[in-house]
Design a protein around this motif. Structure first.
Motif, PDB file in Angstrom:
ATOM      1  N   ALA A  95      -1.983 -32.044   7.685  1.00 39.97           N
ATOM      2  CA  ALA A  95      -2.489 -31.102   7.609  1.00 39.97           C
ATOM      3  C   ALA A  95      -2.981 -31.131   8.956  1.00 39.97           C
ATOM      4  CB  ALA A  95      -3.288 -30.755   6.293  1.00 39.97           C
ATOM      5  N   PHE A  96      -3.833 -31.188   9.602  1.00 38.87           N
ATOM      6  CA  PHE A  96      -4.048 -30.766  10.835  1.00 38.87           C
ATOM      7  C   PHE A  96      -3.294 -31.172  12.104  1.00 38.87           C
ATOM      8  CE2 PHE A  96      -7.967 -30.861   7.604  1.00 38.87           C
ATOM      9  CZ  PHE A  96      -8.728 -30.180   8.382  1.00 38.87           C
ATOM     10  N   ARG A  97      -2.260 -31.880  12.326  1.00 36.35           N
ATOM     11  CA  ARG A  97      -1.640 -32.251  12.805  1.00 36.35           C
ATOM     12  C   ARG A  97      -0.450 -30.136  13.391  1.00 36.35           C
ATOM     13  NH1 ARG A  97       0.226 -37.697  13.989  1.00 36.35           N
ATOM     14  NH2 ARG A  97      -1.027 -39.273  14.346  1.00 36.35           N
ATOM     15  N   GLN A  98      -1.184 -29.399  13.610  1.00 31.74           N
ATOM     16  CA  GLN A  98      -0.939 -28.266  13.572  1.00 31.74           C
ATOM     17  C   GLN A  98      -1.476 -27.611  14.916  1.00 31.74           C
ATOM     18  OE1 GLN A  98       1.787 -27.299  11.967  1.00 31.74           O
ATOM     19  NE2 GLN A  98       2.328 -28.426  11.114  1.00 31.74           N
ATOM     20  N   PRO A  99      -0.929 -26.893  15.419  1.00 34.05           N
ATOM     21  CA  PRO A  99      -1.036 -25.587  16.369  1.00 34.05           C
ATOM     22  C   PRO A  99      -2.207 -24.874  16.785  1.00 34.05           C
ATOM     23  CG  PRO A  99       0.537 -24.799  16.509  1.00 34.05           C
ATOM     24  CD  PRO A  99       0.416 -26.029  15.176  1.00 34.05           C
ATOM     25  N   THR A 100      -3.545 -25.382  16.001  1.00 34.89           N
ATOM     26  CA  THR A 100      -4.855 -24.399  15.893  1.00 34.89           C
ATOM     27  C   THR A 100      -5.646 -24.466  16.739  1.00 34.89           C
ATOM     28  OG1 THR A 100      -5.982 -25.998  14.452  1.00 34.89           O
ATOM     29  CG2 THR A 100      -4.475 -25.049  12.471  1.00 34.89           C
ATOM     30  N   PHE A 101      -6.555 -24.606  16.543  1.00 37.44           N
ATOM     31  CA  PHE A 101      -8.051 -24.587  17.451  1.00 37.44           C
ATOM     32  C   PHE A 101      -8.613 -25.761  17.641  1.00 37.44           C
ATOM     33  CE2 PHE A 101     -12.373 -24.558  18.964  1.00 37.44           C
ATOM     34  CZ  PHE A 101     -12.636 -24.464  19.743  1.00 37.44           C
ATOM     35  N   TRP A 102      -8.187 -26.657  18.555  1.00 42.32           N
ATOM     36  CA  TRP A 102      -8.770 -28.427  19.289  1.00 42.32           C
ATOM     37  C   TRP A 102     -10.052 -28.118  20.152  1.00 42.32           C
ATOM     38  CZ3 TRP A 102      -5.955 -32.989  18.333  1.00 42.32           C
ATOM     39  CH2 TRP A 102      -4.802 -32.678  16.832  1.00 42.32           C
ATOM     40  N   CYS A 103     -10.970 -28.716  19.756  1.00 41.42           N
ATOM     41  CA  CYS A 103     -12.055 -28.574  21.592  1.00 41.42           C
ATOM     42  C   CYS A 103     -12.582 -29.924  20.895  1.00 41.42           C
ATOM     43  CB  CYS A 103     -12.803 -27.894  20.227  1.00 41.42           C
ATOM     44  SG  CYS A 103     -13.998 -28.789  18.699  1.00 41.42           S
ATOM     45  N   ASN A 104     -13.727 -30.592  22.016  1.00 39.24           N
ATOM     46  CA  ASN A 104     -13.538 -31.480  21.778  1.00 39.24           C
ATOM     47  C   ASN A 104     -14.962 -31.673  21.142  1.00 39.24           C
ATOM     48  OD1 ASN A 104     -15.589 -30.472  23.782  1.00 39.24           O
ATOM     49  ND2 ASN A 104     -14.817 -31.456  25.443  1.00 39.24           N
ATOM     50  N   GLU A 164     -15.507 -27.017  23.422  1.00 37.52           N
ATOM     51  CA  GLU A 164     -14.813 -26.720  24.599  1.00 37.52           C
ATOM     52  C   GLU A 164     -13.038 -27.123  23.987  1.00 37.52           C
ATOM     53  OE1 GLU A 164     -16.799 -28.811  27.695  1.00 37.52           O
ATOM     54  OE2 GLU A 164     -17.397 -27.002  28.668  1.00 37.52           O
ATOM     55  N   ARG A 165     -12.492 -26.296  24.137  1.00 40.35           N
ATOM     56  CA  ARG A 165     -10.775 -26.725  23.946  1.00 40.35           C
ATOM     57  C   ARG A 165     -10.310 -27.713  25.806  1.00 40.35           C
ATOM     58  NH1 ARG A 165      -7.120 -21.524  24.470  1.00 40.35           N
ATOM     59  NH2 ARG A 165      -6.068 -23.083  23.936  1.00 40.35           N
ATOM     60  N   PHE A 166      -9.564 -28.593  24.507  1.00 36.89           N
ATOM     61  CA  PHE A 166      -9.111 -29.211  26.436  1.00 36.89           C
ATOM     62  C   PHE A 166      -7.261 -29.555  26.875  1.00 36.89           C
ATOM     63  CE2 PHE A 166      -9.173 -32.056  21.814  1.00 36.89           C
ATOM     64  CZ  PHE A 166      -8.530 -32.473  21.892  1.00 36.89           C
ATOM     65  N   MET A 167      -6.486 -29.023  25.842  1.00 34.72           N
ATOM     66  CA  MET A 167      -5.422 -29.164  26.055  1.00 34.72           C
ATOM     67  C   MET A 167      -4.268 -27.697  25.669  1.00 34.72           C
ATOM     68  SD  MET A 167      -3.588 -32.315  24.082  1.00 34.72           S
ATOM     69  CE  MET A 167      -2.485 -32.395  25.067  1.00 34.72           C
ATOM     70  N   PRO A 168      -3.841 -27.058  25.638  1.00 35.82           N
ATOM     71  CA  PRO A 168      -2.777 -26.260  24.978  1.00 35.82           C
ATOM     72  C   PRO A 168      -2.782 -26.604  23.800  1.00 35.82           C
ATOM     73  CG  PRO A 168      -1.037 -27.224  26.782  1.00 35.82           C
ATOM     74  CD  PRO A 168      -2.501 -27.555  27.208  1.00 35.82           C
ATOM     75  N   GLU A 169      -2.750 -26.769  22.351  1.00 34.67           N
ATOM     76  CA  GLU A 169      -2.765 -27.520  21.162  1.00 34.67           C
ATOM     77  C   GLU A 169      -1.552 -26.907  21.564  1.00 34.67           C
ATOM     78  OE1 GLU A 169      -6.440 -25.309  20.407  1.00 34.67           O
ATOM     79  OE2 GLU A 169      -4.571 -24.787  21.359  1.00 34.67           O
ATOM     80  N   ASP A 170      -0.077 -26.565  21.044  1.00 37.33           N
ATOM     81  CA  ASP A 170       1.216 -26.706  20.956  1.00 37.33           C
ATOM     82  C   ASP A 170       1.743 -27.865  21.961  1.00 37.33           C
ATOM     83  OD1 ASP A 170       0.987 -25.949  23.501  1.00 37.33           O
ATOM     84  OD2 ASP A 170       2.468 -24.035  23.169  1.00 37.33           O
ATOM     85  N   GLU A 171       0.887 -28.628  22.453  1.00 38.44           N
ATOM     86  CA  GLU A 171       1.922 -29.957  22.587  1.00 38.44           C
ATOM     87  C   GLU A 171       1.302 -30.924  21.951  1.00 38.44           C
ATOM     88  OE1 GLU A 171       0.931 -30.655  26.717  1.00 38.44           O
ATOM     89  OE2 GLU A 171       1.879 -28.908  27.200  1.00 38.44           O
ATOM     90  N   ILE A 172       0.484 -30.953  20.556  1.00 40.79           N
ATOM     91  CA  ILE A 172       0.089 -31.798  19.571  1.00 40.79           C
ATOM     92  C   ILE A 172       1.101 -32.744  18.946  1.00 40.79           C
ATOM     93  CG2 ILE A 172      -2.570 -30.745  19.439  1.00 40.79           C
ATOM     94  CD1 ILE A 172      -0.158 -30.559  16.802  1.00 40.79           C
ATOM     95  N   PHE A 173       2.130 -32.126  19.256  1.00 40.06           N
ATOM     96  CA  PHE A 173       2.889 -32.904  18.431  1.00 40.06           C
ATOM     97  C   PHE A 173       3.494 -34.635  19.083  1.00 40.06           C
ATOM     98  CE2 PHE A 173       5.535 -29.387  20.468  1.00 40.06           C
ATOM     99  CZ  PHE A 173       6.050 -29.540  21.750  1.00 40.06           C
ATOM    100  N   ASN A 174       3.035 -34.310  20.525  1.00 39.78           N
ATOM    101  CA  ASN A 174       3.104 -35.422  21.323  1.00 39.78           C
ATOM    102  C   ASN A 174       1.981 -36.448  21.358  1.00 39.78           C
ATOM    103  OD1 ASN A 174       2.906 -38.079  23.502  1.00 39.78           O
ATOM    104  ND2 ASN A 174       4.774 -36.452  24.662  1.00 39.78           N
ATOM    105  N   THR A 175       2.142 -37.027  20.718  1.00 39.55           N
ATOM    106  CA  THR A 175       0.847 -38.111  19.886  1.00 39.55           C
ATOM    107  C   THR A 175       0.584 -39.128  21.556  1.00 39.55           C
ATOM    108  OG1 THR A 175       2.175 -39.400  19.350  1.00 39.55           O
ATOM    109  CG2 THR A 175       1.730 -37.989  17.592  1.00 39.55           C
TER     110      THR A 175
END
Length: 494
Positions: free
Chosen positions: A274-283, A287-298
């Motif tokens: 459920a969380f492997r989606q391009p939502t808001f990702w941070c450290n 702080e955000r650390f990458m464009p979240e639309d690339e989270i499909f590349n594990t």
């Protein structure tokens, strides 16, 4: 002591060991295969299928991916830091290996990429159609463990060919002649009796040391259970790695197939997916650390997390996003996680919260969410304010995330999940040539000794080649098959 004699001994019956056993037996060798556990397949029983190029499955689907194309793409990806001859031989064997498996009765559901990248990322990230996903024998939609059907067919073929399996009998030591050739293996059976097997060749296929936290710490510096939650298949303790080195086998750098996952993820699969989606990702600083639309590349995400404070990331979504996903489905569809992700989400989420599952939290405000999960409150609030403003403007001025995924964090309750470094197992450690013969640190072949599968898999450089999906399983199959054929061929050299 029990004494046995054969032509080829295969140490372990995972995917590479099964391929080696079948290939050697088909080539006329008598084969004894040792296995620490009580069944075959090893880590492959958790997988979905191998990579290949030029296979009958691809041709039937009008997918023209040639071995030469994959070789070049692979070598460009690794900047030629790996053995080109080994990579070449693997890919040029791979299409025929799919046909070989089909002849055993293995059926493939489809050939697919791990993902399809957006236009702006395709030059370096697009997944090739190489992943030959096995059709489960019960006819169900493939998912994790689909490849169990393939390991069953390989086992059946090995038995038909007369391969003798000794279960609960791990290999312990290689026997070396006065001339320096490997001529046998010592093992211990389930009753504690020592077994000595003399042979012409030994093929080590024990699958790395993904279940050995001490070796992982020594070799790569990760603390398993703290900043690493990799697959730890029981029995993968480094037996073959150590056996080869004990007789002079050369050393190569050891890595892991870095990705990202949750602790005990297979028992929390709906939450993880459920969380492997391009939502808001941070450290943990917010702080955000990458464009979240690339989270499909594990691989990319795992590498990124490895360089974050505390080696941990956080994925956050709100009630509005969850409601949309429940109605319309996920923004990015996973080949791996359940297809009814958001239908099963609430039940597992509530259960995991009640049981105190550490990586997750829920709160009505972002301040409370940050305090519960360990994110800097001020940092998170500042980043979300900036992000929400960019969502309103329709453009990610920080990372240029795709516009359609720019959904603001606005409506509580808010949901968060920690994302840890994961890995499928360890890679490399034993020096081999393109024939899968073990060599010394001086690059001299140790006669009669082969190493296959993940202990010999040094073909990725610093990152798993995610743009050619199914790669590790493909290497295991083809390295095992190549070694089995070469070990059998030694019988007729004299």
């Amino acid at each position: 002591m029990k004494e046995l004699e054969t032509d080829v001994v295969v140490v372990a019956a995972g995917l590479s060991g099964l391929a080696a056993s079948v290939a050697a037996a088909e080539s006329g060798a008598r084969v004894i295969t040792l296995e620490k556990s009580s069944n075959t397949g090893g880590a492959a029983n958790m997988g979905m299928g191998p990579a290949a190029a030029g296979s009958p499955v691809q041709k039937a689907s009008m997918i023209e991916v040639t071995p030469g194309e994959l070789f070049r793409r692979h070598m460009f990806y690794t900047h030629y830091q790996v053995d080109a001859r080994l990579v070449r031989d693997y890919y040029f064997k791979s299409g025929d290996t799919i046909a070989w498996l089909q002849d055993m009765g293995v059926e493939f559901n489809s050939v697919r990429p791990a993902f399809r990248a957006r236009e702006r990322t395709r030059a370096y990230a697009d997944g090739e159609y190489t992943w030959h996903v096995v059709q489960p024998e019960d006819g169900s939609e493939p998912g994790p463990r689909a490849a169990t059907t393939m390991t069953k067919r390989l086992t059946e073929r090995a038995l038909d060919l007369g391969v003798e399996f000794l279960f609960e009998t791990p290999g312990k030591e290689l026997i070396v002649s006065d001339e320096g050739a490997v001529v046998g293996v010592k093992a211990v059976d389930k009753d504690g009796e020592e077994v000595s097997i003399s042979c012409s060749s030994v093929i080590v296929a024990t699958g790395g040391f993904g279940a050995n936290a001490k070796m992982i710490k020594e070799q790569m510096g990760f603390d398993w259970g703290e900043n690493l939650f990799s697959f730890a298949i029981p029995g993968m303790d480094g037996d073959g790695f150590n056996m080869c080195h004990a007789v002079g086998g050369g050393h190569t750098p050891v890595s892991m197939e870095i990705m990202y996952q949750l602790p005990d993820n297979m028992n929390h699969f709906y939450v993880e997916g459920a969380f492997r989606q391009p939502t808001f990702w941070c450290n943990r600083l917010g702080e955000r650390f990458m464009p979240e639309d690339e989270i499909f590349n594990t691989t990319f995400v795992g590498n990124a997390i490895n360089h974050l404070p505390g080696k941990v990331a956080f994925a956050i979504f709100d009630s509005k996003m969850l409601k949309r996903w429940k109605k319309y489905g996920p923004d990015i569809v996973s080949h791996v996680h359940p297809h009814d992700l958001y239908e099963g989400f609430d039940e597992q989420w509530e259960r995991d919260l009640a049981e105190g599952y550490e990586p997750i939290a829920q709160a009505d405000t972002l301040e409370e969410l940050a305090e519960k999960i360990g994110i800097d409150v001020d940092g998170l609030l500042a980043s979300v304010e900036e992000y929400n403003q960019m969502c309103a403007e329709g453009f990610d001025s920080l990372f240029e995330k795709e516009r359609e995924f720019m959904q603001p964090l606005e409506n509580g309750p808010f949901y968060v999940c920690k994302q840890y470094i994961g890995a499928y197992g360890t890679l490399g450690g034993v020096l081999v040539n393109h024939n899968l013969e073990v060599m010394t640190d001086e690059y001299k072949v140790i006669p009669g000794l082969y190493c296959v599968g993940t202990d010999a898999c040094t073909i990725y450089g610093d990152s798993y080649n995610y743009c050619i999906p199914g790669n590790t399983m493909g290497f295991c199959l083809n390295s095992g098959r190549i070694a089995g054929e070469n070990a059998a061929a030694r019988l007729f050299e004299y």
